[in-house]
Every structure is written in structure tokens, then in C-alpha cells.
Motif scaffolding. Structure first.
Motif, PDB file in Angstrom:
ATOM      1  N   GLY A 402       0.783  -1.223   0.000  1.00 53.21           N
ATOM      2  CA  GLY A 402       0.000   0.000   0.000  1.00 53.21           C
ATOM      3  C   GLY A 402       0.813   1.269   0.000  1.00 53.21           C
ATOM      4  N   GLU A 403       0.131   2.349  -0.355  1.00 55.80           N
ATOM      5  CA  GLU A 403       0.767   3.655  -0.392  1.00 55.80           C
ATOM      6  C   GLU A 403       1.184   4.094   0.995  1.00 55.80           C
ATOM      7  N   GLY A 404       2.216   4.940   1.013  1.00 50.36           N
ATOM      8  CA  GLY A 404       2.695   5.421   2.294  1.00 50.36           C
ATOM      9  C   GLY A 404       4.099   5.952   2.189  1.00 50.36           C
ATOM     10  N   PHE A 405       4.683   6.189   3.337  1.00 48.28           N
ATOM     11  CA  PHE A 405       6.030   6.742   3.395  1.00 48.28           C
ATOM     12  C   PHE A 405       7.007   5.609   3.702  1.00 48.28           C
ATOM     13  N   TYR A 406       7.961   5.428   2.771  1.00 48.61           N
ATOM     14  CA  TYR A 406       8.915   4.331   2.878  1.00 48.61           C
ATOM     15  C   TYR A 406      10.327   4.890   3.003  1.00 48.61           C
ATOM     16  N   LYS A 407      11.195   4.093   3.557  1.00 45.01           N
ATOM     17  CA  LYS A 407      12.632   4.312   3.504  1.00 45.01           C
ATOM     18  C   LYS A 407      13.209   3.160   2.688  1.00 45.01           C
ATOM     19  N   LEU A 408      13.924   3.520   1.590  1.00 47.52           N
ATOM     20  CA  LEU A 408      14.517   2.511   0.733  1.00 47.52           C
ATOM     21  C   LEU A 408      15.999   2.408   1.037  1.00 47.52           C
ATOM     22  N   THR A 409      16.515   1.206   1.123  1.00 50.09           N
ATOM     23  CA  THR A 409      17.956   0.987   1.320  1.00 50.09           C
ATOM     24  C   THR A 409      18.423  -0.099   0.370  1.00 50.09           C
ATOM     25  N   ILE A 410      19.672   0.060  -0.112  1.00 49.60           N
ATOM     26  CA  ILE A 410      20.337  -0.952  -0.926  1.00 49.60           C
ATOM     27  C   ILE A 410      21.695  -1.209  -0.305  1.00 49.60           C
ATOM     28  N   ASN A 411      21.967  -2.453  -0.046  1.00 48.71           N
ATOM     29  CA  ASN A 411      23.273  -2.872   0.482  1.00 48.71           C
ATOM     30  C   ASN A 411      23.871  -3.803  -0.565  1.00 48.71           C
ATOM     31  N   ALA A 412      24.895  -3.308  -1.325  1.00 52.87           N
ATOM     32  CA  ALA A 412      25.384  -4.032  -2.492  1.00 52.87           C
ATOM     33  C   ALA A 412      26.835  -4.445  -2.318  1.00 52.87           C
ATOM     34  N   SER A 413      27.195  -5.463  -3.061  1.00 48.27           N
ATOM     35  CA  SER A 413      28.580  -5.941  -3.074  1.00 48.27           C
ATOM     36  C   SER A 413      29.359  -5.194  -4.160  1.00 48.27           C
ATOM     37  N   ALA A 414      30.656  -5.456  -4.257  1.00 47.53           N
ATOM     38  CA  ALA A 414      31.498  -4.832  -5.288  1.00 47.53           C
ATOM     39  C   ALA A 414      31.028  -5.252  -6.679  1.00 47.53           C
ATOM     40  N   SER A 415      31.300  -4.397  -7.663  1.00 46.44           N
ATOM     41  CA  SER A 415      30.849  -4.666  -9.032  1.00 46.44           C
ATOM     42  C   SER A 415      31.609  -5.825  -9.646  1.00 46.44           C
ATOM     43  N   SER A 416      31.053  -6.349 -10.720  1.00 44.65           N
ATOM     44  CA  SER A 416      31.632  -7.536 -11.355  1.00 44.65           C
ATOM     45  C   SER A 416      33.029  -7.275 -11.909  1.00 44.65           C
ATOM     46  N   GLY A 417      33.307  -6.045 -12.376  1.00 42.73           N
ATOM     47  CA  GLY A 417      34.631  -5.746 -12.911  1.00 42.73           C
ATOM     48  C   GLY A 417      35.602  -5.202 -11.882  1.00 42.73           C
ATOM     49  N   PRO A 481      27.197   6.759 -18.539  1.00 44.46           N
ATOM     50  CA  PRO A 481      26.202   6.706 -19.608  1.00 44.46           C
ATOM     51  C   PRO A 481      26.074   5.336 -20.274  1.00 44.46           C
ATOM     52  N   ALA A 482      27.110   4.546 -20.273  1.00 43.07           N
ATOM     53  CA  ALA A 482      27.032   3.251 -20.962  1.00 43.07           C
ATOM     54  C   ALA A 482      27.822   2.210 -20.155  1.00 43.07           C
ATOM     55  N   GLY A 483      27.343   1.899 -18.981  1.00 46.04           N
ATOM     56  CA  GLY A 483      28.046   0.959 -18.123  1.00 46.04           C
ATOM     57  C   GLY A 483      27.744  -0.499 -18.445  1.00 46.04           C
ATOM     58  N   THR A 484      28.675  -1.363 -18.074  1.00 46.17           N
ATOM     59  CA  THR A 484      28.490  -2.801 -18.309  1.00 46.17           C
ATOM     60  C   THR A 484      28.687  -3.654 -17.041  1.00 46.17           C
ATOM     61  N   GLU A 485      29.312  -3.083 -16.020  1.00 48.87           N
ATOM     62  CA  GLU A 485      29.559  -3.870 -14.805  1.00 48.87           C
ATOM     63  C   GLU A 485      28.249  -4.022 -13.999  1.00 48.87           C
ATOM     64  N   THR A 486      28.116  -5.171 -13.390  1.00 48.96           N
ATOM     65  CA  THR A 486      26.901  -5.476 -12.613  1.00 48.96           C
ATOM     66  C   THR A 486      27.237  -5.637 -11.126  1.00 48.96           C
ATOM     67  N   TYR A 487      26.177  -5.640 -10.322  1.00 44.92           N
ATOM     68  CA  TYR A 487      26.335  -5.826  -8.875  1.00 44.92           C
ATOM     69  C   TYR A 487      25.113  -6.564  -8.327  1.00 44.92           C
ATOM     70  N   SER A 488      25.258  -7.120  -7.154  1.00 45.62           N
ATOM     71  CA  SER A 488      24.165  -7.841  -6.464  1.00 45.62           C
ATOM     72  C   SER A 488      24.024  -7.303  -5.048  1.00 45.62           C
ATOM     73  N   GLY A 489      22.875  -7.544  -4.444  1.00 51.04           N
ATOM     74  CA  GLY A 489      22.681  -7.048  -3.080  1.00 51.04           C
ATOM     75  C   GLY A 489      21.262  -7.295  -2.562  1.00 51.04           C
ATOM     76  N   ALA A 490      20.937  -6.587  -1.499  1.00 54.04           N
ATOM     77  CA  ALA A 490      19.618  -6.694  -0.862  1.00 54.04           C
ATOM     78  C   ALA A 490      18.986  -5.319  -0.808  1.00 54.04           C
ATOM     79  N   LEU A 491      17.694  -5.274  -1.198  1.00 54.95           N
ATOM     80  CA  LEU A 491      16.955  -4.019  -1.199  1.00 54.95           C
ATOM     81  C   LEU A 491      15.842  -4.137  -0.162  1.00 54.95           C
ATOM     82  N   THR A 492      15.685  -3.111   0.662  1.00 56.16           N
ATOM     83  CA  THR A 492      14.597  -3.090   1.653  1.00 56.16           C
ATOM     84  C   THR A 492      13.752  -1.850   1.458  1.00 56.16           C
ATOM     85  N   LEU A 493      12.445  -2.057   1.626  1.00 60.83           N
ATOM     86  CA  LEU A 493      11.495  -0.944   1.648  1.00 60.83           C
ATOM     87  C   LEU A 493      10.785  -0.996   2.993  1.00 60.83           C
TER      88      LEU A 493
END
Length: 500
Positions: A402-417, A481-493
Motif C-alpha cells: 500500500g501507499e505510504g512513506f517508505y525508507k529505501l535501502t540498498i546494500n550491495a557488493s562490489a561490481s563484477s569488474g 552513460p554506458a556501463g556494463t559492470e553489474t552488482y548484487s545485493g539486498a533491497l529493503t522498503l
């Protein structure tokens, strides 16, 4: 004239006097037959005695008729009826009577070892057997059954010795009582139809076992003459019969009226009872006073209040070890609150006064996100499914939360390159289900960024959102503008109740 009369001569006299010429006894003998008196032979016995065998009476105006001998074989008085108008005294031997005794006076044996023995029944036409005691001329008569402490029907009977009854002892009738002011009663069973009044009752036959019990429907306590408490189990209308009920009979108010449970060191002059159960009234409800309530058996949770000391006004709920928990459930067994050794879990609405406060956190693990200014979608408000951290429920969507006020966080690891190190990103995320038109410019949400390593001149990323109905969200990197490296992590709302 001869001193001897002639044959067939008669004596005519009022009195016949015989005088011995030798001073000895006079012996009347007949050498050819019997000597008759008044036409009757006075017995045929011998041995120097004078048997009397006749149909008439023997009357002694004065003196006694004494028969010497043992009273059984010889020297006996024999007849169908021996009658005494006064006292019949048998002195020495006994009275062996094959017929009957009729006496208007007493039949008395003399001496401490003389008895009256009957080979059949002893029949009493009167009302009592009496023990008579002569104490210096003062005669006391006592019912013999009372004298020996026997059982009688009268309600005033008093037992003074040990009595044993081989059959049932029944006390019945209106107003009858069985009183034992001293001593004790021993019985395998006792069936009392009305009540027992005594000083104390001890159920102790000297051997341990299941047979030591008291069966009753009601026990009443009367310390001052008026009924105070009852403990009963009986079929009361509207109640279950198998209920043990302890009732206070006196009206509420006045002096204390409660059930007290005390320890062996209790001093009524200075101490409070260890446990108090106070029924009060139906309107007020009951109360219990106790310092500790131990739940379960052994080492288990407990609720306590110290009887003395600085915290004696506190109530403590104590868990005995680190694995114990306190849980609160609704009547539908839904858990609402859990308190463990190092945390408190709230599973439903939480209020500070009237302020409703219930954070909800959605968690989503992702892989292959591209570091680019316009990357592929990171999550969608409808099609991306989160796990609700509050209760572990899966398949949760942003739109469903549902709609409301959220805090978004991303905790990511180092990029693939390896160009970009591990990083964290957060931003405020006021979510309203959008209704953009296709082609509307990207909406960016200002956020905060912190990375372990990144190239010089990197601009911090922003959360971007665009689309129609089903909204896509991504993390946009404006300086790549034209990146290719990827990353993984956990997203919380995390949805917070900040507004109304």
C-alpha cells in the motif's frame, strides 16, 4: 396292766409322748411292715433318714426346714413347684430345680462365688436388669448395662470402657445423637445420616494408602456458633455437579473474611498470611494475594512481587533461561507480542497512546543490476515479490503493501569488474501508485550514497521511477552513460507511519 397294748388296741389322746428309758433316741420300728402316719407310709428310704412321701402339706409354724447334704444327690427337696412367700435362701450348695420357681419375693444367692445357672433362655418379664450395691447400708441400684458399659438404646447412654461391636451400630430417630465427649471411635465404616458434632476428626488408621479419605457433600465451619464457611460439592441448579465450591456465609464487610494459607513459621500476631483468597462479592469479584505465581513445573516462568525490599511494589515476569519467551495471543491464537531474552517482537498494531505505529519491512534480494544511467528495471511495484520481515510472509508486492512513506535501502557488493567497491544507498520513498503517460520523463528520488571504492568524478546514483500503472524502479548512475559492470545485493522498503 402291761405297758404294751394288746393287738388292735387304739390310743385315744391329743398328744403322744414317748420317753426313752435309757435317755437315748426313741426308734419306732415295725418288724413285719411299715409304720403309717394318718394312713400313709412316710417313705420307704433307709439309711437312718426319715423320708416323707405324701400327698398333703408339711407346715412349719416356726423354725426352718433344713436338708443336709450336697443339695444335688442326697438330702434334697423335690417337687413340681417350690413356692416361697418371702425370701428363698439356698445356703451352701445350690438349687437344682427341674420344674419352676414362683416367688413373690427375691431369689438370692449368698456368697461371692454362687451363681444362678440356666441351661436355656433367661426370660425377663420386667424392664431392667439391675446391679445393686450395698455400701454400708446405702443401697444403689444401677442398670446393669450401664454398670458394665454395654450398648443400650437410650439416648443418654454413656460408655465408660472399651466397647467393640461386631455388627452395625445404628443411631436413628428424630433428635437422637451419638456423643463421644472423651476417647475415640474406631470403625471400618460409619454411616451417619444427619451430622457429626465433635472436637476433631482424624482420618488415620495407622497405614498409608488410598483408603484414608472422607466422603462428604458439604463441610461447614462454625468457629463462633454461626456458620462461616462451607466447602461443598453438590448438584446446584445451573452449575456443574463436579465443582468443589468454597462459600462464605457471612455478609461482606466488617472484619476480614478470607481464606488464609500460611507457612509453619507464620505468626498471626505480626505476619500476613502467605496466600489470601478473598471472594468479596459478585459485584466486586474475587481477589488473591500472593507473592509468586510459578507457572508449569520445575524451573519455569514465574510472576512475582517481593514481600519486602525496595522493589516490593514491582511486579516481575521472570523467564528462567535465555531460551524462554513471553508470548501474547488473541482468542483466535494469533500471536501479537513476543518477549524473549534479547528482543521484543510486535506482530500487529502498536500504539503510543493514540499514535498508531507499525513499521513494515519488505526485503528483496537481487542479482545482475547494471551500473548505468538508464539500466534495466530493479523492481516493479506489482510484479516484484518481496518477503515481509515482520512475519516472514513471502509473495508480498509494493502495491499490496500500500501507499505510504517508505525508507529505501540498498546494500550491495562490489561490481563484477572491480571498478566499484561495495556500497550502500538510501533515500526517502513516498510511494503513491503513479498514473504517468507513456514517455513521461524519469522521476528521480534524491538519496544518499556511500561506497568503499569508486572512480574519480563519480556522481552519486538516484532512485528512478517511470511507467504506466505497473511502475518500474531502478538505480540510475548519471555519470555512467554506458556501463556494463553489474552488482548484487539486498533491497529493503520499510514503511513507516509518518503521516496520516
Amino acid at each position: 396292766m402291761s405297758i404294751f397294748p394288746a393287738q388292735n388296741d387304739s390310743f385315744y389322746a391329743n398328744e403322744l409322748v414317748l420317753t426313752s428309758i435309757t435317755g437315748q433316741d426313741v426308734d419306732i420300728k415295725c418288724t413285719t411292715g411299715n409304720v403309717k402316719i394318718n394312713g400313709s407310709v412316710p417313705g420307704g428310704g433307709g439309711g437312718g433318714g426319715l423320708p416323707i412321701d405324701g400327698a398333703g402339706d408339711i407346715t412349719l409354724n416356726t423354725g426352718n426346714l433344713t436338708v443336709l447334704g450336697d443339695g444335688i444327690a442326697d438330702g434334697k427337696i423335690q417337687g413340681q413347684t417350690i413356692k416361697s412367700v418371702s425370701t428363698l435362701v439356698v445356703d451352701g450348695g445350690g438349687a437344682n430345680i427341674t420344674g419352676g420357681i414362683s416367688s413373690t419375693g427375691d431369689i438370692q444367692t449368698l456368697g461371692g462365688n454362687t451363681d444362678i445357672i440356666s441351661s436355656r433362655n433367661f426370660i425377663l418379664d420386667g424392664t431392667q436388669v439391675i446391679k445393686r450395691t450395698d455400701n454400708g447400708g446405702v443401697v444403689t441400684e444401677t442398670e446393669y448395662v450401664r454398670h458394665v458399659g454395654g450398648a443400650i438404646k437410650q439416648e443418654t447412654n454413656i460408655f465408660t470402657t472399651t466397647n467393640e461391636f461386631q455388627d452395625n451400630l445404628t443411631v436413628s430417630g428424630v433428635g437422637t445423637q451419638f456423643n463421644v465427649p472423651q476417647g475415640s471411635i474406631g470403625s471400618s465404616t460409619a454411616n451417619i445420616s444427619t451430622q457429626i458434632t465433635c472436637g476433631s476428626v482424624s482420618v488415620d488408621n495407622g497405614a498409608a494408602g488410598s483408603g484414608q479419605f472422607v466422603n462428604a457433600r458439604s463441610f461447614g465451619f462454625k468457629p463462633s456458633g454461626a456458620l462461616s464457611w462451607t466447602m461443598e460439592q453438590q448438584p446446584v441448579t445451573g452449575q456443574v455437579p463436579d465443582v468443589l465450591q468454597i462459600s462464605q456465609a457471612q455478609a461482606f464487610g466488617g472484619g476480614p473474611k478470607y481464606i488464609a494459607i500460611t507457612s509453619s513459621d507464620y505468626n498471626p500476631q505480626s505476619d500476613q498470611p502467605n496466600i489470601i483468597i478473598d471472594p468479596q462479592t459478585q459485584a466486586l469479584g474475587g481477589k488473591m494475594y500472593i507473592n509468586t505465581v510459578q507457572l508449569g513445573r520445575g524451573i519455569d516462568p514465574r510472576i512475582e512481587s517481593a514481600p519486602t525490599g525496595p522493589d516490593n511494589n514491582d511486579m516481575k515476569i521472570i523467564i528462567p533461561n535465555n531460551s524462554g519467551q513471553i508470548r501474547f495471543y488473541t482468542n483466535s491464537t494469533d500471536e501479537k507480542l513476543r518477549i524473549s531474552n534479547n528482543q521484543i517482537n510486535v506482530y500487529d498494531n502498536f500504539y503510543f497512546g493514540d499514535y498508531f505505529f507499525l513499521p513494515q519491512q519488505l526485503i528483496y534480494a537481487f542479482t545482475g543490476a547494471v551500473i548505468d544511467d538508464n539500466p534495466a528495471t530493479l523492481f516493479n511495484n506489482n510484479s516484484t515479490f518481496f518477503t515481509l520481515a515482520n512475519n516472514g510472509a513471502t509473495g508480498q508486492s509494493l502495491a499490496g503493501t500500500g501507499e505510504g512513506f517508505y525508507k529505501l535501502t540498498i546494500n550491495a557488493s562490489a561490481s563484477s569488474g572491480g571498478t566499484y567497491g561495495a556500497f550502500r544507498y538510501s533515500c526517502d520513498f513516498p510511494y503513491t501508485t503513479p498514473n504517468f503517460s507513456v514517455g513521461t520523463n524519469i522521476i528521480r528520488f534524491e538519496g544518499n550514497f556511500s561506497g568503499a571504492d569508486y572512480p574519480a568524478g563519480l556522481a552519486k546514483p538516484d532512485l528512478c521511477g517511470f511507467g504506466l500503472a505497473g511502475v518500474d524502479f531502478k538505480l540510475c548512475w548519471p555519470s555512467v552513460p554506458a556501463g556494463t559492470e553489474t552488482y548484487s545485493g539486498a533491497l529493503t522498503l520499510t514503511k513507516m507511519p509518518y503521516g496520516v
